[in-house]
Motif scaffolding. Sequence first.
Motif, PDB file in Angstrom:
ATOM      1  N   HIS A  38       0.841  -1.210   0.000  1.00  0.00           N
ATOM      2  CA  HIS A  38       0.000   0.000   0.000  1.00  0.00           C
ATOM      3  C   HIS A  38       0.869   1.251   0.000  1.00  0.00           C
ATOM      4  O   HIS A  38       0.664   2.164  -0.817  1.00  0.00           O
ATOM      5  CB  HIS A  38      -0.919  -0.012   1.222  1.00  0.00           C
ATOM      6  CG  HIS A  38      -1.763   1.219   1.353  1.00  0.00           C
ATOM      7  ND1 HIS A  38      -3.032   1.324   0.810  1.00  0.00           N
ATOM      8  CD2 HIS A  38      -1.522   2.415   1.957  1.00  0.00           C
ATOM      9  CE1 HIS A  38      -3.525   2.521   1.070  1.00  0.00           C
ATOM     10  NE2 HIS A  38      -2.625   3.200   1.773  1.00  0.00           N
ATOM     11  N   GLY A 126      -1.985   4.090  -3.189  1.00  0.00           N
ATOM     12  CA  GLY A 126      -2.064   2.991  -2.228  1.00  0.00           C
ATOM     13  C   GLY A 126      -3.275   2.110  -2.446  1.00  0.00           C
ATOM     14  O   GLY A 126      -3.162   0.869  -2.493  1.00  0.00           O
ATOM     15  N   VAL A 127      -4.454   2.730  -2.578  1.00  0.00           N
ATOM     16  CA  VAL A 127      -5.674   1.921  -2.733  1.00  0.00           C
ATOM     17  C   VAL A 127      -5.692   1.225  -4.087  1.00  0.00           C
ATOM     18  O   VAL A 127      -6.238   0.119  -4.216  1.00  0.00           O
ATOM     19  CB  VAL A 127      -6.946   2.778  -2.541  1.00  0.00           C
ATOM     20  CG1 VAL A 127      -7.008   3.336  -1.132  1.00  0.00           C
ATOM     21  CG2 VAL A 127      -7.007   3.911  -3.555  1.00  0.00           C
ATOM     22  N   ASN A 130      -3.785  -1.873  -3.663  1.00  0.00           N
ATOM     23  CA  ASN A 130      -4.544  -2.847  -2.881  1.00  0.00           C
ATOM     24  C   ASN A 130      -5.645  -3.505  -3.691  1.00  0.00           C
ATOM     25  O   ASN A 130      -5.882  -4.712  -3.571  1.00  0.00           O
ATOM     26  CB  ASN A 130      -5.132  -2.200  -1.636  1.00  0.00           C
ATOM     27  CG  ASN A 130      -4.115  -2.008  -0.531  1.00  0.00           C
ATOM     28  OD1 ASN A 130      -3.965  -0.933   0.016  1.00  0.00           O
ATOM     29  ND2 ASN A 130      -3.385  -3.060  -0.200  1.00  0.00           N
ATOM     30  N   SER A 418      -6.895  -7.088   1.525  1.00  0.00           N
ATOM     31  CA  SER A 418      -6.401  -6.068   0.603  1.00  0.00           C
ATOM     32  C   SER A 418      -7.553  -5.256   0.029  1.00  0.00           C
ATOM     33  O   SER A 418      -7.492  -4.024  -0.048  1.00  0.00           O
ATOM     34  CB  SER A 418      -5.601  -6.724  -0.524  1.00  0.00           C
ATOM     35  OG  SER A 418      -4.902  -5.761  -1.277  1.00  0.00           O
ATOM     36  N   ALA A 422      -8.360  -1.252   0.865  1.00  0.00           N
ATOM     37  CA  ALA A 422      -8.618  -0.255  -0.177  1.00  0.00           C
ATOM     38  C   ALA A 422      -9.958   0.432   0.042  1.00  0.00           C
ATOM     39  O   ALA A 422     -10.074   1.653  -0.061  1.00  0.00           O
ATOM     40  CB  ALA A 422      -8.577  -0.926  -1.546  1.00  0.00           C
ATOM     41  N   ASN A 425      -9.857   2.746   3.114  1.00  0.00           N
ATOM     42  CA  ASN A 425      -9.001   3.907   2.883  1.00  0.00           C
ATOM     43  C   ASN A 425      -9.639   4.924   1.949  1.00  0.00           C
ATOM     44  O   ASN A 425      -9.233   6.085   1.922  1.00  0.00           O
ATOM     45  CB  ASN A 425      -7.649   3.463   2.325  1.00  0.00           C
ATOM     46  CG  ASN A 425      -6.592   3.377   3.399  1.00  0.00           C
ATOM     47  OD1 ASN A 425      -6.072   4.391   3.865  1.00  0.00           O
ATOM     48  ND2 ASN A 425      -6.282   2.170   3.815  1.00  0.00           N
TER      49      ASN A 425
END
Length: 482
Positions: A38, A126-127, A130, A418, A422, A425
Amino acid sequence: MSYIRINITFLNPSIYDDNMWITIAQFILSLSILIVLHELGHFSAAKWFKTRVEKFYLFFNPYFSLFKVQMGETEYGIGWLPLGGYVKISGMIDESFDSEQMAGPAEPWEFRSKPAWQRLIIMIGGVTVNFVLGILLFAVVFFTWGEKYLPSVELTDGIAVTEEGYELGLRDGDKIIKVGALSAEKFYPGIVNKGIIINGAETIEILRNGKTQTIPVDPKWGPYLSKYENKDIRLVGMKMPAQVSDLEGSSPAKPKEAGMQKDDIIIGVNGQPTAYIDRFIKTFLDQPKDVAADTELTLLRGSDTLTISYNTLFDKKKTLGQRLFNRDADKQRRLGFSLYGQDQYYDFKTETFGVGEALSKGWTESCDFLGDQISAFGQMFRGKIKAKDSLGSFISIGKMFGSEWDWERFWKMTAMLSILLAFFNLLPIPALDGGYVMFLLFESITGIKVSDSVMEKATMIGFFLLIGFMIYALGLDIMRHV
């Protein structure tokens, strides 16, 4: 041929953790993979746009780090608080609340000097990783192990119904066609629970005595089944006898000495009939919680019926750690024998996938899983599921890995986490990626940049809300298990 041990594991393999260290190790490994990848998403996007990254950390490091090394402009390290990780990007308001850096003029390498579209890409890096990781991991699982399932047509004698399922309106021998809009072509014991809790099913379509019927679902069932104390209740199961597959020589209980033999079928516990394996386990768990208790079992051996009685072990001496990672620690009884599993009585199918098919299946599985989470949130907002019954901390999540190291389950769990990481977030909460995305979308649409002071205050509020949320979830778990 497979068999299942009596230690409640066939009901939910995640809730009985004799070896909690294996559970903890799996959870930490999975969490570490997810955090590093991430943060690597943010890191790579920042580097792509020539934005300076000051720190890259696995886990948080208040006051000190377990390990750190300076490489170029970035400090890489491992913190001691395993609640997440972070990258510290120059010129960005984050959990460090570095107001001194923000007081000076913006430098070309800083986050705040980049155009809104670049900042947006950095924040969703990051997302994005993921989501892609979840799809790929599901694809790897399907490519490597395939998908094992039980076609509903294999249930030639229909389903076995629990007491709660009978109250709902189902009967032994029913064949489930649909739960709401959820098709039951592939059967699993939790299918009715999922349809009611996640999808808010109002009807169940069944085949009973050759005729199709529709059973209305009372609105009370959604809140009832979603309660934490009821999370292991199943409404239906497969018709399987509680048939002995193995006698454990090392167990403190002595079923062999009491007269039990392999392939005996247990049809009663303490005088109560238990036609199927689910009913045997439920009756078994409902026994008084005495430290020592005599268990009377009625057995069917060929055409003969006999009764045996012996003392079972009931152990309440559990450490705090064992209780936290084993919600049913106070129900531990060792009968000293194992039961045959599902494969003994049903012909499960395994669907295999090529690379392209696995990727397609990984995408579908990820979308279905994400859709279930969104549906569950919708049920909470409509008041059909209470948040306190659905919330859990790292303890609840960790237990889902189980007490044995199973790579298929590990990677499937990591894929689900994961996708969840996501999803959470992206929630529009300051201090989460979604909070920054919300402000950046506002800036992109209106052309008005939110001031640093507003961002700092919003981030601080969001940060403390998240900390409060985590403490609350941890408190719920501790209260449930201690």
